[in-house]
Design an enzyme around this catalytic site. Structure first.
Site, PDB file in Angstrom:
ATOM      1  N   ASP A 136       1.350   3.537   5.878  1.00 48.88           N
ATOM      2  CA  ASP A 136       2.379   4.797   5.730  1.00 48.88           C
ATOM      3  C   ASP A 136       3.710   5.361   6.612  1.00 48.88           C
ATOM      4  O   ASP A 136       3.781   4.848   7.741  1.00 48.88           O
ATOM      5  CB  ASP A 136       1.125   6.052   7.055  1.00 48.88           C
ATOM      6  CG  ASP A 136       1.331   7.585   5.788  1.00 48.88           C
ATOM      7  OD1 ASP A 136       2.374   7.287   5.538  1.00 48.88           O
ATOM      8  OD2 ASP A 136      -0.071   7.871   5.964  1.00 48.88           O
ATOM      9  N   ASP A 150       4.864   7.050   0.126  1.00 46.51           N
ATOM     10  CA  ASP A 150       4.960   6.720   1.100  1.00 46.51           C
ATOM     11  C   ASP A 150       3.930   5.470   1.623  1.00 46.51           C
ATOM     12  O   ASP A 150       3.881   6.007   2.886  1.00 46.51           O
ATOM     13  CB  ASP A 150       5.477   7.507   2.123  1.00 46.51           C
ATOM     14  CG  ASP A 150       4.271   8.808   1.930  1.00 46.51           C
ATOM     15  OD1 ASP A 150       3.024   9.040   0.915  1.00 46.51           O
ATOM     16  OD2 ASP A 150       4.698   9.890   2.667  1.00 46.51           O
ATOM     17  N   GLU A 151       2.668   5.830   0.622  1.00 46.92           N
ATOM     18  CA  GLU A 151       1.574   4.316   1.887  1.00 46.92           C
ATOM     19  C   GLU A 151       1.071   3.926   0.836  1.00 46.92           C
ATOM     20  O   GLU A 151       1.476   3.937  -0.240  1.00 46.92           O
ATOM     21  CB  GLU A 151       0.599   5.586   2.400  1.00 46.92           C
ATOM     22  CG  GLU A 151      -0.059   6.618   0.893  1.00 46.92           C
ATOM     23  CD  GLU A 151      -1.567   7.982   1.730  1.00 46.92           C
ATOM     24  OE1 GLU A 151      -1.830   7.515   2.865  1.00 46.92           O
ATOM     25  OE2 GLU A 151      -1.372   8.578   1.747  1.00 46.92           O
TER      26      GLU A 151
END
Length: 423
Positions: free
Chosen positions: A42, A135-136
């Site tokens: 993350d 974003d992860e």
């Protein structure tokens, strides 16, 4: 207990507070540290981190990425989070909690570029990378020790440094025997964290946690569980599969298994796209259809482009409206045939808007494609809609002109009105 320095990557077989080689205090220790292979990665406060990377003078300042006074927080740096700012919080509440915050409008071109760079570094570790959002992602590093000359934990620590050096943002990593535990682990040590949860400790570690720690258990379901006497994962763990089935239906045994930290889902490199949509928040509340229709048209154009980019078509449309009191309304309509043409999407969603425009003041409008279908057979036309191919040809010609001469080269007349209202 095995340990790893995340700064110099020195490995040791005993637990240490500080690295014997470099003196760093960033030492990770866990009994299963060098055997766990499922990682949840993350990026820390991603949008805000990218902005701070590009504006170093903001390093110590609270930064909020989001829209205007009427919008919501897209991301907040950790300085702003300590003041109570959270993602998806209305902007006026965020600024009340943190009045000295620097507010920056989102720049998704930058964020996508940074995300792709991070993704490329992930794929250098393993081909089994499943993106969960911009974003992860979750990674399966099983069997990669020979490739990297080190256990997955060490490869991930090196990866984290490369991300900081090459992309300019930090990441946190959760390491576990399965996806569920990796997701829970990554939330336990942020920012710049490396947290582990092993199989042997999972049930005991999760037992005192609230049911809301499980992904997918939102406030409504948590309230339902609480009404039945289940507020912690330990209470769910005590149920036998047959009792779980009786109480919660077909999903009951799976819910209890997840409460124990069990998860058999594999890491799939290609995640199915579940929905594609476009929405906007108005600068001021709107209630008249004439004010909202031009905005809705432009959202239909945006949705059509997103569908084409991902190779999908809309089998139906969903209208989303949020009232001034934040009440959400959604209405659905099926299409006669799959489409990626704004005219077709607009014609289907416009009657839905007409029915909802009863004088209510709205702050947000959106349109989504549901269900998503294969894009290859879209807009073929039939006896019920023989004009579909012509509409598709017109739209393709307009897009070709925009690609060559810019977005402003050609516009539909209905898009010109109301351009100040939040889009």
């Amino acid at each position: 207990m095995p340990s790893l320095c995340r700064d110099c990557f020195t490995q040791a077989e005993d637990h240490r507070r500080r690295c014997a080689a470099c003196g760093s205090g960033r030492v990770a220790s866990h009994p299963e540290l060098f055997t766990l292979a499922i990682a949840h990665v993350d990026c820390d406060a991603f949008f805000a981190s990218v902005e701070k990377r590009d504006r170093p003078e903001l390093a110590s300042r609270p930064v909020i990425v989001g829209g205007g006074q009427r919008g919501v927080v897209s991301a907040a740096c950790y300085v702003a989070r300590t003041r109570g700012v959270k993602s998806a919080m209305p902007m006026f509440k965020a600024l009340k909690a943190c009045p000295d915050a620097v507010v920056i409008k989102p720049d998704f071109t930058k964020y996508v570029a940074a995300s792709r760079h991070v993704r490329a570094l992930m794929e250098a570790l393993t081909p089994l990378v499943q993106a969960m959002s911009i974003d992860e992602a979750v990674l399966d590093l099983s069997g990669t020790e020979a490739l990297h000359g080190a256990p997955p934990a060490v490869a991930l620590a090196r990866f984290a440094r490369r991300v900081e050096q090459e992309v300019g943002v930090t990441i946190s990593v959760g390491l576990a025997p399965n996806r569920l535990l990796a997701k829970i682990a990554v939330e336990r040590d942020k920012p710049r964290g490396l947290a582990c949860i092993g199989a042997a400790e999972a049930a005991g570690l999760l037992a005192p946690e609230p049911v809301t720690i499980l992904p997918g258990v939102g406030p409504a379901f948590a309230a339902k569980l609480a009404g039945m006497g289940f507020s912690t994962l330990g209470q769910l763990q005590s149920l036998e599969p047959r009792e779980a089935l009786r109480r919660f239906g077909e999903e009951g045994p799976l819910l209890v298994a997840r409460a124990r930290g069990e998860d058999s889902r594999p890491v799939r490199p290609e995640r199915d796209t579940k929905s594609i949509s476009a929405e906007t928040t108005f600068d001021r509340d709107l209630s008249r259809p004439a004010e909202m229709e031009p905005i809705l048209w432009r959202l239909c154009e945006k949705l059509a482009r997103r569908l084409a980019e991902k190779g999908y078509a809309a089998g139906g449309v969903v209208l989303k409206l949020k009232t001034s009191r934040f009440a959400l309304r959604t209405r659905h309509a099926r299409l006669a045939g799959p489409s990626i043409v704004p005219e077709t999407l607009y014609a289907a969603v416009l009657p839905l808007l007409a029915r909802e425009a009863d004088g209510t003041a709205f702050r947000l409008i959106g349109i989504g494609a549901q269900p998503l279908v294969e894009g290859k057979g879209a807009d073929q036309g039939d006896l019920a809609d023989p004009e579909a191919p012509r509409r598709a040809a017109r739209w393709a010609a307009m897009e070709a002109l925009r690609t060559r001469f810019g977005d402003g080269a050609v516009r539909a007349g209905r898009s010109l009105a109301g351009r100040r209202e939040g889009y």
